[in-house]
Enzyme design. Structure first.
Site, short mmCIF file in Angstrom:
data_model
loop_
_atom_site.label_atom_id
_atom_site.label_comp_id
_atom_site.label_asym_id
_atom_site.label_seq_id
_atom_site.Cartn_x
_atom_site.Cartn_y
_atom_site.Cartn_z
N ARG A 179 0.89 -1.31 -0.04
CA ARG A 179 -0.29 -0.03 0.00
C ARG A 179 0.80 1.34 -0.07
O ARG A 179 0.45 2.15 0.63
CB ARG A 179 -1.07 0.01 1.15
N SER A 211 -10.84 0.51 3.90
CA SER A 211 -10.19 0.00 4.94
C SER A 211 -9.37 1.32 5.67
O SER A 211 -8.48 1.73 4.77
CB SER A 211 -9.42 -1.29 4.98
N GLU A 238 -4.00 3.40 6.74
CA GLU A 238 -3.56 3.26 5.26
C GLU A 238 -4.17 4.40 4.50
O GLU A 238 -3.50 4.91 3.82
CB GLU A 238 -4.61 1.95 4.70
#
Ligand SMILES: Cc1cc2nc3c(=O)[nH]c(=O)nc-3n(C[C@H](O)[C@H](O)[C@H](O)COP(=O)(O)OP(=O)(O)OC[C@H]3O[C@@H](n4cnc5c(N)ncnc54)[C@H](O)[C@@H]3O)c2cc1C
Length: 304
Positions: A176, A226, A296
């Site tokens: 990520r 998320s 994230e």
């Protein structure tokens, strides 16, 4: 430079209907949260992107990229300087096993294009609601696939305004993340290297992943997906669930009762509410399990 001087400089580069002053960014974000941008600029060619970068450099003001706003939290005070959105740079084409997509194309549409061409490799992206630019920046991924597995090379506009080709290795992809932020690159186009397959097989995988996503995610509320990265050896959602945090809310922001890894804007939350819920979750999980949850989602902009 005076505000009007900056505006005039920008409309000399990009048509005036694509330059907005004091634009509320909540209209452009999945969370439907956040303050205003001093200027929102939507270039329609690579050259315009280059000229905007050179102009902001000369004027000594910041530029910030906004993709589809599906992984961004913008603070209530908004963003100073120029916010650039490349949604009008959205062509998708293919030749043989190669798909070329401009930065503002939605990665969902690129995945669908690959399906229609009977090409395998981008099935994982069929439900990721970002742009190509945002997907490269984040090395977006799902269900075992990620951008770095399929990207051949990209064209970026670098921090000096030069158009540069970078291969996948040069983009420093990791879980990520990429080195796009530290280099100050703006992605303008990506070339994906895919594998010929049977249409029915690619379609079956896309249908399966779509079903799994729709049945698990709270897509009925605004959110940024998320919120946390997967901590080594754990799942963020499970730690949050086991901490009995689902349903916890501050202002209008709430830990989703459907998917513990999501925080939803349930009732006119502010960014401050949203960030307060994130910090509460991080503290509680650390206290209960000794695990640090790393965000994230990107948080940018200024406090009110
Ligand atoms: C319901 C939901 C489900 C999601 N599911 C997934 C998932 O399964 N997997 C996953 O990985 N993510 C998922 N996400 C998160 C998000 O969709 C991805 O991270 C996506 O790649 C972000 O793209 P974006 O265009 O929305 O970027 P934005 O949120 O607009 O921006 C993200 C970052 O990218 C930068 N950026 C954007 N465009 C460019 C550009 N052209 N050049 C340089 N930098 C740029 C921005 O400055 C910002 O820092 C989900 C989000 C939601 C809301």
């Amino acid at each position: 430079m005076e505000k009007n001087e900056i505006y005039n400089g920008l409309i000399n580069i990009v048509k005036s209907e694509y330059v907005k002053m004091d634009e509320p960014l909540k209209n452009h974000l999945y969370t439907q949260l956040g303050g205003k941008a001093d200027y929102l600029v939507m270039p329609t060619t690579f050259e315009e992107v280059q000229k905007v970068v050179r102009f902001t450099n000369r004027a000594g003001i910041k530029h910030t990229l906004l993709g589809n706003g599906s992984n961004l939290i913008i603070k209530d005070g908004g963003i100073r300087g120029v916010v650039m959105n490349l949604k009008y740079l959205n062509d998708i084409s293919s030749e043989g096993e190669t798909v070329v997509a401009q930065s503002g194309a939605r990665i969902i549409d690129v995945s669908r294009h690959a399906l229609n061409e009977s090409l395998s490799g981008l099935e994982f992206a069929c439900g990721i609601p970002g742009t190509v630019g945002g997907a490269l920046y984040m090395n977006a991924g799902a269900y075992g696939g990620e951008i770095k597995d399929v990207l051949d090379y990209a064209y970026v506009v670098d921090k000096h305004g030069e158009l540069v080709k970078r291969n996948a290795k040069e983009l420093g992809f990791d879980y990520r993340t990429s080195n796009i932020p530290e280099n100050g690159d703006i992605v303008v186009e990506a070339t994906f290297d895919l594998t010929p397959a049977k249409y029915e097989d690619v379609k079956a995988t896309v249908d399966d992943l779509t079903y799994r996503r729709e049945s698990k995610q709270p897509l009925e509320y605004p959110s940024c997906g998320s919120v946390f990265k997967r901590p080594p050896g754990h799942f963020a959602g499970k730690l949050i669930q086991d901490s009995k945090l689902q349903g916890t809310n501050i202002g209008g922001a709430e830990v989703s009762t459907k998917h513990a890894g999501f925080i939803v804007n349930k009732d006119n939350a502010t960014t401050a509410d949203y960030i307060a819920v994130i910090e509460h979750v991080q503290k509680t999980v650390k206290k209960n399990f000794g695990v640090d949850l790393e965000r994230e989602v990107r948080v940018i902009g200024e406090d009110k």
